[in-house]
Design a protein around this motif. Structure first.
Motif, short mmCIF file in Angstrom:
data_model
loop_
_atom_site.label_atom_id
_atom_site.label_comp_id
_atom_site.label_asym_id
_atom_site.label_seq_id
_atom_site.Cartn_x
_atom_site.Cartn_y
_atom_site.Cartn_z
N LYS A 262 2.00 11.87 -1.38
CA LYS A 262 2.43 10.50 -1.04
C LYS A 262 3.54 10.04 -1.97
CE LYS A 262 0.87 5.91 0.12
NZ LYS A 262 -0.24 4.97 0.19
N ASP A 263 3.54 10.58 -3.18
CA ASP A 263 4.66 10.38 -4.09
C ASP A 263 4.99 8.89 -4.26
OD1 ASP A 263 6.70 11.09 -5.75
OD2 ASP A 263 8.16 11.38 -4.15
N ALA A 264 3.99 8.09 -4.64
CA ALA A 264 4.19 6.64 -4.75
C ALA A 264 4.36 6.23 -6.21
CB ALA A 264 2.99 5.93 -4.13
N TYR B 107 -1.97 13.64 5.26
CA TYR B 107 -2.47 12.38 5.83
C TYR B 107 -1.61 11.23 5.29
CZ TYR B 107 -5.91 9.18 7.77
OH TYR B 107 -6.54 8.23 8.52
N GLY B 108 -1.09 10.44 6.18
CA GLY B 108 -0.26 9.32 5.75
C GLY B 108 1.18 9.72 5.53
N ASN B 109 1.48 10.99 5.71
CA ASN B 109 2.85 11.47 5.50
C ASN B 109 3.13 12.58 6.50
OD1 ASN B 109 5.29 12.15 4.47
ND2 ASN B 109 4.59 12.46 2.36
N ARG C 294 0.82 -1.22 0.00
CA ARG C 294 0.00 0.00 0.00
C ARG C 294 0.85 1.26 0.00
NH1 ARG C 294 -4.82 -2.44 3.80
NH2 ARG C 294 -5.57 -3.85 2.19
N ARG C 295 2.10 1.11 0.47
CA ARG C 295 3.00 2.27 0.41
C ARG C 295 3.39 2.60 -1.03
NH1 ARG C 295 7.51 1.25 4.43
NH2 ARG C 295 6.54 -0.57 3.98
N ALA D 47 -0.52 5.39 -4.57
CA ALA D 47 -1.25 6.60 -4.17
C ALA D 47 -2.57 6.56 -4.92
CB ALA D 47 -0.47 7.84 -4.55
N ARG E 236 -3.28 15.31 -1.69
CA ARG E 236 -2.91 14.27 -0.71
C ARG E 236 -2.20 13.10 -1.40
NH1 ARG E 236 -7.96 12.12 2.46
NH2 ARG E 236 -8.48 11.34 0.41
N ALA E 237 -2.75 12.72 -2.56
CA ALA E 237 -2.14 11.61 -3.30
C ALA E 237 -0.78 12.03 -3.87
CB ALA E 237 -3.06 11.15 -4.42
#
Ligand SMILES: Nc1ncnc2c1ncn2[C@@H]1O[C@H](COP(=O)(O)OP(=O)(O)OP(=O)(O)O)[C@@H](O)[C@H]1O
Ligand SMILES: [Mg+2]
Length: 588
Positions: A497-499, A440-442, A417-418, A421, A493-494
């Protein structure tokens, strides 16, 4: 009997008892205090005997001074012990309830999304608030009460047997008779309590829905209807409660009557002994006092048993969730996914929410690292379902999904899940500041990073115009923001997350054409080097995609670039034609 006990301690109540055991130290002192309270209780008939025999009969003046002093000391000790006993027992009870509540919440958080599809939000809330508090009553009131009363019963019974064993046998002859109503009442309470808790959960679910969706209630003028529905559920709760009230109200007088029987028996039997001169008035009176004191805790056993049965019903409901097995299981030795662009492969993937209805059928796709894949197609075709399988919100029913050749079920959920995004189809924010929502999440993100993400999602301009800027609270689920604002914060937000895998499900659907174009550009920049899944109804926004996949009724019906698909004049061409003629109609 031993089998029964083994089962008992392996079961849910056993788990609860083990939690009680974790607080041995405090429990030990509470029991000591309890024994002291019980001992002082036993001392009361003893004092009474001496008052009658030494002061009134023997007219002993020294005793006249000593006994009142003794009474004061006795009650002082009793009071102190009572305080410690009550405080320590409540402490243990509350502590266990807190741990149970946390375990329940942790478990619910870990359960897969499919669990939330089935359970109602309000009813889950009721388990944490209402059911757990019934367990609390069982632990801190009933269990401690039973312990205290058991000590008291043993002490008082010991006392009356030491005074006159024949009379004592006569006094306890009603005890076996009391056993039947106690168990019968308990059984009923447990059944009724389960019904009551279910009705309470139902009511909570109803409240949650009609409050959260109140706008629709008002818009459709359904206030009266909802009031009526609430009144019905409320009456339902009342009925369930009254069943319990009936048993509780009945249990007290029945036990009282049995107590009365016992006392009558003692008076008759002991009276004979006093009249015939084999017993002193003092002994007899103290005996009666002890018996009266004894009946009280015995009578309470029935009440406590009711509370315990009620608590066991609640324990069952709580442990039903705690022991709920998750269908999203993590592998025994999960592999951690390294960062970097990933290849995502769908191998003959099928999926069904319910066994009888397959939503995805035999999906085969190989998405290269860094490829931008667009998913289009009619509403209800299964696009959202398809992308929900990648982060394992749900698991494939058949086939498998591979990331860089590894089955995602072998990867650690956390690391999987990491890598992803996601901007979901419904924008969901939490009641917190804009800043915290973007981060959120970061949590480690700097202000500069947060602002950069907001700028890239074209959210910066409207955020700085809020009176409190990035500290503005967005309201429950972001209700204080417009649809487009919410969506842009979700994109920010996504982005933050920089995924390496990006999933955009109708990410720009609430934006006007101008903002959409701007956000679109930002997203396109961002997609470079990331494996991206874009879902869009507005086909003009996915033209640039490396590949477009048309999903219809759970199947891939066509795939290729925009140009290629247009040339084929198939499903995609038809979708485009319908949309452009609609757009023409608007502009013309
Ligand atoms: N939680 C669920 N439980 C049962 N069925 C579901 C659930 N979610 C979706 N479905 C069903 O699965 C099918 C596919 O839904 P999905 O949300 O994947 O469609 P979609 O292609 O994303 O549609 P849209 O373009 O309208 O968003 C629909 O028939 C829907 O009714
Ligand atoms: Mg969808």
């Amino acid at each position: 009997m031993p089998i029964y006990f083994t089962k008992f301690f392996q079961g849910r109540i056993g788990q609860l008892f083990r939690m009680v055991g974790d607080h041995r130290g405090r429990l030990f002192f509470a029991v000591v205090a309890m024994v002291v309270v019980a001992a002082t209780q036993v001392a009361i008939p003893f004092v009474l005997k001496h008052v009658l025999d030494d002061i009134f009969v023997n007219k002993d003046v020294r005793m006249l001074n000593l006994i009142p002093l003794g009474v004061v000391v006795l009650f002082l000790i009793r009071g102190t012990a009572m305080y410690y006993q009550a405080y320590l027992m409540k402490y243990v009870g509350e502590k266990i309830v807190m741990r149970l509540r946390n375990r329940l919440y942790d478990r619910i958080q870990d359960l897969p999304l499919s669990f939330f599809y089935k359970e109602k939000t309000g009813s889950l809330m009721a388990r944490i608030t209402h059911d757990v508090s019934i367990v609390r009553e069982m632990i801190s009131d009933a269990m401690t009460g039973v312990l205290k009363d058991a000590v008291m019963i043993l002490g008082l019974a010991g006392y009356i047997y030491s005074q006159d064993w024949k009379l004592a046998i006569a006094a306890t002859v009603v005890l076996p008779i009391a056993f039947y109503p106690i168990t019968e009442f308990g059984r009923r309470i447990r059944r009724y309590s389960t019904g009551y808790q279910a009705a309470m959960a139902d009511l909570s679910a109803f409240l949650y829905e009609t409050f959260a969706g109140n706008k629709i209630v008002k818009a459709f003028g359904m206030e009266a209807w909802e009031k009526k529905r609430f009144a019905q559920k409320s009456a339902d709760l009342f009925r369930h409660q009254m069943k319990q009230v009936f048993v509780r109200a009945l249990s007290s007088p029945v036990m009282d009557f049995l107590g009365g029987l016992g006392i009558a028996f003692i008076i008759w039997f002991g009276g004979h002994q006093v009249i015939s001169g084999t017993q002193t008035v003092g002994t007899f009176t103290s005996f009666i006092a002890a018996a009266l004191l004894l009946y009280d805790p015995v009578r309470r056993l029935s009440k406590f048993n009711n509370t315990i049965q009620q608590g066991m019903a609640a324990t069952d409901r709580v442990f039903d969730i705690i022991e709920h097995s998750s269908d999203i299981k993590q592998a025994d030795h999960p592999i951690s996914v390294p960062d970097g662009p990933h290849r995502v492969t769908f191998e003959n993937v099928s999926f069904a929410y319910d066994a009888d209805e397959t939503v995805l059928k035999d999906i085969r796709m190989d998405v290269r690292p860094g490829e931008i894949l667009a998913l289009v197609g009619a509403s209800g075709g299964g696009k959202t379902t398809l992308v929900n399988i990648i982060p394992r919100f749900i698991d494939v029913t058949q086939g498998k999904i591979l990331i860089d050749g590894m089955d995602i079920r072998r990867l650690s959920l956390d690391s999987l899940r990491r890598q992803i995004a996601i901007v979901t189809q419904e924008p969901i924010l939490f009641n917190d500041s804009v800043r915290n929502n973007i981060a959120y999440g970061n949590q480690a993100a700097s202000d500069a990073e947060i602002e950069a993400a907001a700028k890239a999602a074209y959210a910066h301009d409207f955020v700085v115009n809020f009176p409190d800027g990035f500290n503005t609270l967005v309201g429950e689920l972001g209700e204080r923001l417009s649809g487009g604002e919410k969506q842009r914060l979700c994109i920010a937000r996504a982005l933050l997350k920089d995924a390496p895998i990006l999933i955009l499900d109708e990410a720009t659907s609430s934006l006007d054409s101008e903002s959409e174009q701007l956000v679109q550009k930002a997203l396109e920049n961002l997609m470079h080097g990331r494996t991206t899944f874009v879902i869009a109804h507005r086909l003009s926004t996915v033209r640039y995609a490396d590949r477009i996949v048309v999903i219809d009724a759970g199947r891939i019906v066509e795939e290729g670039t925009h140009q290629k698909l247009l040339g084929r004049q198939g499903a995609y061409y038809n979708l485009c034609r319908i949309q452009s003629s609609r757009d023409m109609a608007i502009s013309g």
